[in-house]
Design a protein around this motif. Structure first.
Motif, PDB file in Angstrom:
ATOM      1  N   ALA A  83      15.056  -7.329 -41.859  1.00 19.24           N
ATOM      2  CA  ALA A  83      16.145  -6.831 -40.946  1.00 19.24           C
ATOM      3  C   ALA A  83      17.228  -7.928 -40.994  1.00 19.24           C
ATOM      4  O   ALA A  83      18.585  -7.406 -41.253  1.00 19.24           O
ATOM      5  N   ILE A  84      17.233  -9.214 -40.906  1.00 22.07           N
ATOM      6  CA  ILE A  84      18.293 -10.157 -40.933  1.00 22.07           C
ATOM      7  C   ILE A  84      18.066 -11.395 -41.387  1.00 22.07           C
ATOM      8  O   ILE A  84      16.753 -11.774 -41.428  1.00 22.07           O
ATOM      9  N   LEU A  85      18.851 -12.263 -42.108  1.00 26.64           N
ATOM     10  CA  LEU A  85      18.950 -13.579 -42.030  1.00 26.64           C
ATOM     11  C   LEU A  85      19.726 -14.252 -41.422  1.00 26.64           C
ATOM     12  O   LEU A  85      20.949 -13.896 -41.748  1.00 26.64           O
ATOM     13  N   VAL A  86      19.748 -15.437 -40.452  1.00 27.00           N
ATOM     14  CA  VAL A  86      20.665 -15.839 -39.856  1.00 27.00           C
ATOM     15  C   VAL A  86      20.622 -17.596 -39.952  1.00 27.00           C
ATOM     16  O   VAL A  86      19.562 -18.094 -39.920  1.00 27.00           O
ATOM     17  N   LEU A  87      21.920 -18.073 -40.274  1.00 26.62           N
ATOM     18  CA  LEU A  87      22.098 -19.386 -40.130  1.00 26.62           C
ATOM     19  C   LEU A  87      23.092 -19.627 -39.159  1.00 26.62           C
ATOM     20  O   LEU A  87      23.989 -19.224 -38.991  1.00 26.62           O
ATOM     21  N   ASN A  88      22.819 -20.441 -38.056  1.00 28.80           N
ATOM     22  CA  ASN A  88      23.769 -20.778 -36.910  1.00 28.80           C
ATOM     23  C   ASN A  88      23.729 -22.072 -36.550  1.00 28.80           C
ATOM     24  O   ASN A  88      22.744 -23.043 -36.631  1.00 28.80           O
ATOM     25  N   HIS A  89      24.947 -22.671 -36.137  1.00 30.40           N
ATOM     26  CA  HIS A  89      25.217 -24.095 -35.715  1.00 30.40           C
ATOM     27  C   HIS A  89      25.938 -23.884 -34.510  1.00 30.40           C
ATOM     28  O   HIS A  89      27.230 -23.249 -34.339  1.00 30.40           O
ATOM     29  N   GLU A  90      25.782 -24.463 -33.459  1.00 32.25           N
ATOM     30  CA  GLU A  90      26.638 -24.373 -32.104  1.00 32.25           C
ATOM     31  C   GLU A  90      26.438 -25.729 -31.502  1.00 32.25           C
ATOM     32  O   GLU A  90      25.524 -26.773 -31.477  1.00 32.25           O
ATOM     33  N   VAL A  91      27.538 -26.069 -30.773  1.00 26.45           N
ATOM     34  CA  VAL A  91      27.987 -27.285 -30.442  1.00 26.45           C
ATOM     35  C   VAL A  91      28.125 -27.122 -28.757  1.00 26.45           C
ATOM     36  O   VAL A  91      29.082 -26.210 -28.271  1.00 26.45           O
ATOM     37  N   TYR A  92      27.362 -27.717 -27.852  1.00 27.99           N
ATOM     38  CA  TYR A  92      27.760 -27.640 -26.492  1.00 27.99           C
ATOM     39  C   TYR A  92      28.307 -28.663 -25.662  1.00 27.99           C
ATOM     40  O   TYR A  92      28.098 -29.864 -26.236  1.00 27.99           O
ATOM     41  N   HIS A  93      28.931 -28.479 -24.748  1.00 26.63           N
ATOM     42  CA  HIS A  93      29.487 -29.502 -23.846  1.00 26.63           C
ATOM     43  C   HIS A  93      29.332 -29.325 -22.471  1.00 26.63           C
ATOM     44  O   HIS A  93      30.086 -28.379 -21.920  1.00 26.63           O
ATOM     45  N   SER A  94      28.522 -30.219 -21.642  1.00 18.43           N
ATOM     46  CA  SER A  94      28.448 -29.913 -20.334  1.00 18.43           C
ATOM     47  C   SER A  94      29.521 -30.796 -19.554  1.00 18.43           C
ATOM     48  O   SER A  94      29.342 -32.139 -19.294  1.00 18.43           O
ATOM     49  N   PHE A  95      30.533 -30.160 -19.243  1.00 17.28           N
ATOM     50  CA  PHE A  95      31.868 -31.089 -19.161  1.00 17.28           C
ATOM     51  C   PHE A  95      31.896 -31.352 -17.570  1.00 17.28           C
ATOM     52  O   PHE A  95      32.881 -31.974 -16.854  1.00 17.28           O
ATOM     53  N   ALA A  96      31.409 -30.544 -16.611  1.00 17.17           N
ATOM     54  CA  ALA A  96      31.231 -30.769 -15.153  1.00 17.17           C
ATOM     55  C   ALA A  96      30.137 -30.280 -14.644  1.00 17.17           C
ATOM     56  O   ALA A  96      29.295 -29.477 -15.286  1.00 17.17           O
ATOM     57  N   PRO A  97      29.669 -30.676 -13.378  1.00 20.97           N
ATOM     58  CA  PRO A  97      28.472 -30.248 -12.866  1.00 20.97           C
ATOM     59  C   PRO A  97      28.145 -28.629 -12.805  1.00 20.97           C
ATOM     60  O   PRO A  97      29.251 -27.945 -12.230  1.00 20.97           O
ATOM     61  N   HIS A  98      27.330 -28.198 -13.513  1.00 24.04           N
ATOM     62  CA  HIS A  98      26.919 -26.773 -13.575  1.00 24.04           C
ATOM     63  C   HIS A  98      27.733 -25.970 -14.494  1.00 24.04           C
ATOM     64  O   HIS A  98      27.651 -24.857 -14.628  1.00 24.04           O
ATOM     65  N   GLN A  99      28.747 -26.619 -15.050  1.00 23.40           N
ATOM     66  CA  GLN A  99      29.482 -25.884 -16.126  1.00 23.40           C
ATOM     67  C   GLN A  99      29.387 -26.335 -17.543  1.00 23.40           C
ATOM     68  O   GLN A  99      29.274 -27.838 -17.646  1.00 23.40           O
ATOM     69  N   GLN A 100      29.255 -25.450 -18.340  1.00 27.82           N
ATOM     70  CA  GLN A 100      29.288 -25.634 -19.806  1.00 27.82           C
ATOM     71  C   GLN A 100      29.907 -25.003 -20.794  1.00 27.82           C
ATOM     72  O   GLN A 100      30.350 -23.743 -20.366  1.00 27.82           O
TER      73      GLN A 100
END
Length: 272
Positions: A83-100
């Protein structure tokens, strides 16, 4: 003097606890299945590497490779065809309490099948995707968390030779609410339930170059069990998702039913 030292020690413990909680708010996250179109059942499996980019865990990346398989529209063998092949790269930043916030780049390769029996393979469609995401998490007591997310995507489509296809590109908005319960255990066991609505507008190449109306397309309901493998850097997520596609044949049968599993390798921060 002892009272001052005790107060400082208590203050440091509270700060360390807050930092640990802040970092753990976003470290546990399953790799959700994508929509795989018309089917009765489907399987999604992924292997990811999550890396902390700083000592506090506020910045991290998640890279993964995944495959999806699905049944034919009139059968229930969830792994009968690719059905599908996926390549994924994600960058996260939790910049404040409870927020990202996060941003990602993705490549997807998806076979296309005839819509009538015997559902023969017609070709391959390639997709390049970029998206951004904002999330806010509410603490609902000691063990409950509610996370609300908005995600905006740009999707560009090609055939196997990078020629244009009928759908040129798509702008898609995703709104998701997710509630998580942390079980009293030593290996970070969690239960999660989520509901996500998808809305989109597309620019077409054929039959005429035009825009489709912006509107609701899908609803995805998912339930996951997540846990850390003891004495290892690995996290396992096992889940179920029901994909309710607007105006599809599958929606009259209760949607497309997914079994999903992913394994994530958690790498600690290493000072350069």
């Amino acid at each position: 003097m002892k009272n001052v030292l005790w107060e400082r020690s208590l203050r440091l413990k509270k700060i360390a606890g807050a930092l640990l909680l802040f970092g753990s708010l976003f470290l546990q996250a399953q790799i959700s299945p994508p929509g795989l179109g018309e089917a009765n059942t489907a399987f999604w499996g992924a292997f990811g590497v999550r890396r902390r980019m700083d000592s506090l865990g506020k910045k991290q990346t998640l890279s993964y490779v995944a495959i999806g398989r699905k049944s034919e529209p009139d059968r229930n063998n969830l792994v009968s065809r690719q059905a599908i092949l996926v390549l994924n790269h994600e960058v996260y930043h939790s910049f404040a309490p409870h927020q990202q916030y996060s941003y990602a780049f993705s490549y997807r390769r998806q076979p296309q099948y005839d819509e009538v029996s015997p559902y023969e393979k017609e070709g391959i469609e390639q997709e390049f995707r970029i998206y951004g995401r904002y999330a806010y998490t509410f603490n609902l007591g000691e063990r409950w968390k509610l996370k609300n997310t908005v995600r905006q995507e740009f999707r560009k489509f090609f055939d196997p030779d990078f020629h244009n296809v009928e759908e040129d590109f798509q702008l898609r908005t995703r709104l998701k609410s997710q509630i998580t319960y942390s079980l009293p255990s030593e290996n970070s066991q969690k239960l999660m339930l989520s509901v996500e609505g998808l809305f989109s507008v597309s620019h077409l190449n054929e039959p005429d170059k035009e825009w489709t109306p912006f509107g609701y397309r899908e609803m995805r309901i998912a339930a996951y069990y997540m846990f850390d493998i003891p004495n290892s850097p690995f996290t396992v997520d096992i889940g179920y998702m029901d994909d309710l596609i607007r105006d599809s044949h599958s929606i009259h049968k209760g949607g497309v039913h997914y079994l999903a599993a992913d394994l994530i390798w958690n790498l600690p921060y290493k000072k350069k």
